[in-house]
Design an enzyme around this catalytic site. Structure first.
Site, PDB file in Angstrom:
ATOM      1  CD1 TRP A   1       1.889  -8.145   1.138  1.00  0.00           C
ATOM      2  CD2 TRP A   1       1.848  -8.975  -0.950  1.00  0.00           C
ATOM      3  NE1 TRP A   1       0.895  -7.482   0.437  1.00  0.00           N
ATOM      4  CE2 TRP A   1       0.855  -7.967  -0.847  1.00  0.00           C
ATOM      5  CE3 TRP A   1       2.006  -9.630  -2.163  1.00  0.00           C
ATOM      6  CZ2 TRP A   1       0.030  -7.611  -1.919  1.00  0.00           C
ATOM      7  CZ3 TRP A   1       1.192  -9.279  -3.238  1.00  0.00           C
ATOM      8  CH2 TRP A   1       0.214  -8.282  -3.109  1.00  0.00           C
TER       9      TRP A   1
ATOM     10  CG  HIS B   1      10.300 -10.427  10.026  1.00  0.00           C
ATOM     11  ND1 HIS B   1       9.863 -11.604  10.585  1.00  0.00           N
ATOM     12  CD2 HIS B   1       9.229  -9.618   9.937  1.00  0.00           C
ATOM     13  CE1 HIS B   1       8.559 -11.503  10.812  1.00  0.00           C
ATOM     14  NE2 HIS B   1       8.150 -10.308  10.431  1.00  0.00           N
TER      15      HIS B   1
ATOM     16  CB  SER C   1      -1.806  -9.262  15.616  1.00  0.00           C
ATOM     17  OG  SER C   1      -1.289 -10.585  15.621  1.00  0.00           O
TER      18      SER C   1
ATOM     19  N   GLY D   1      -0.238 -10.203   7.714  1.00  0.00           N
ATOM     20  CA  GLY D   1      -1.455 -10.785   7.150  1.00  0.00           C
ATOM     21  C   GLY D   1      -2.457  -9.778   6.613  1.00  0.00           C
TER      22      GLY D   1
HETATM   23  P1  PGA Z   1       1.300  -9.910  11.229  1.00  0.00           P
HETATM   24  O1  PGA Z   1       2.861  -9.885  10.827  1.00  0.00           O
HETATM   25  O2  PGA Z   1       0.744  -8.538  10.935  1.00  0.00           O
HETATM   26  O3  PGA Z   1       0.704 -10.973  10.339  1.00  0.00           O
HETATM   27  O4  PGA Z   1       1.228 -10.239  12.667  1.00  0.00           O
HETATM   28  C1  PGA Z   1       3.635  -8.740  11.057  1.00  0.00           C
HETATM   29  C2  PGA Z   1       5.054  -8.983  10.637  1.00  0.00           C
HETATM   30  O5  PGA Z   1       5.560 -10.086  10.845  1.00  0.00           O
HETATM   31  O6  PGA Z   1       5.717  -8.096  10.069  1.00  0.00           O
END
Ligand code: PGA
Length: 242
Positions: free
Chosen positions: A10, A91, A200, A222
């Protein structure tokens, strides 16, 4: 067989009112042999962890030490005390915004283990590194330097997240994901460690991603904020071949 995991990150999103969204995810989760993990901001970890059984809860970072004078930081022990079972470490947003190195990440992984947490270790190349043909070399170095000795499938999950695919809507192609996952699989200290893809991931591309060999799940940003979309991704993972 590696575990199969759909993890929602999140990031810096989520207020108390959004626990209702997590409840909706929990109601639809817990089927098909897929472990579902939600990693909310630290303010929501305790509230979420006490709310449901079908979804495990994780933090998004921890300090490398268990306690002390580190204003604004949170320790793995505190996350575990609040009910977390996982923690995302390394991350790319932490590596970029807080200049975390892979050595820093390895120290945090050790702290996570000491607190009984499973570490979701993230790695991935930048667009410039990919354009320079250095993707496999970069992810191999990050893997080697971010995992302390003794990493096994019970205590580590690895998430491959190309930096250029995070939050951009530009998902890596199945061929690109497959090449990196095959490379990483061969380098893992325990071949049963789950390998997630992140960047994504959305309901419309999840099935194609989960069909790629050596993909055992996803780390979703997201698209994990809303129950409907995240449940569709979880269902796609449950429907994929084990
Ligand atoms: P995203 O982020 O699915 O919004 O691209 C993935 C993540 O950073 O873990």
């Amino acid at each position: 067989m590696p575990r199969r995991i759909a993890a929602g990150n999140w990031k810096m999103n989520g207020l108390i009112a959004d626990l209702a969204e997590a409840d909706a995810i929990a109601v639809g989760a817990g089927h098909g042999g897929v472990e579902v993990v939600l990693c909310p901001p630290a303010t929501l970890v305790a509230a979420m962890a006490g709310r449901f059984e079908s979804v495990a809860v994780g933090g998004q970072d921890c300090h490398a030490t268990a306690a002390g004078a580190h204003t604004g930081d949170i320790s793995a022990r505190m996350l575990a005390d609040a009910g977390a079972r996982f923690v995302i470490l390394g991350h790319s947003e932490r590596r970029r915004d807080h200049r975390e190195t892979s050595a820093d990440v390895a120290a945090k992984v050790s702290a996570a283990w000491a607190a009984g947490l499973c570490a979701i270790v993230c790695l991935g190349e930048t667009e410039a590194e990919r354009d320079a043909g250095r993707t496999l070399e970069v992810v191999a170095a990050q893997l080697a330097q971010s995992l302390p000795p003794g990493a096994d499938a019970a205590h580590v999950v690895v998430a491959y997240e190309p930096v250029w695919a995070i939050g951009t809507g530009r998902v890596a192609s199945p061929a690109e994901i497959g090449a990196v996952h095959a490379h990483l699989r061969a380098l893992l200290p325990d071949p049963e460690i789950a390998l997630l893809y992140g960047g994504s991931v959305a309901p419309g591309n999840a099935a194609d991603i989960f069909a790629v060999p050596e993909v055992n799940g996803a780390l979703v940003g997201g698209a994990s904020l809303k129950a409907q979309g995240f449940l569709e991704i979880i269902a796609a993972l449950a429907a994929a071949r084990p």
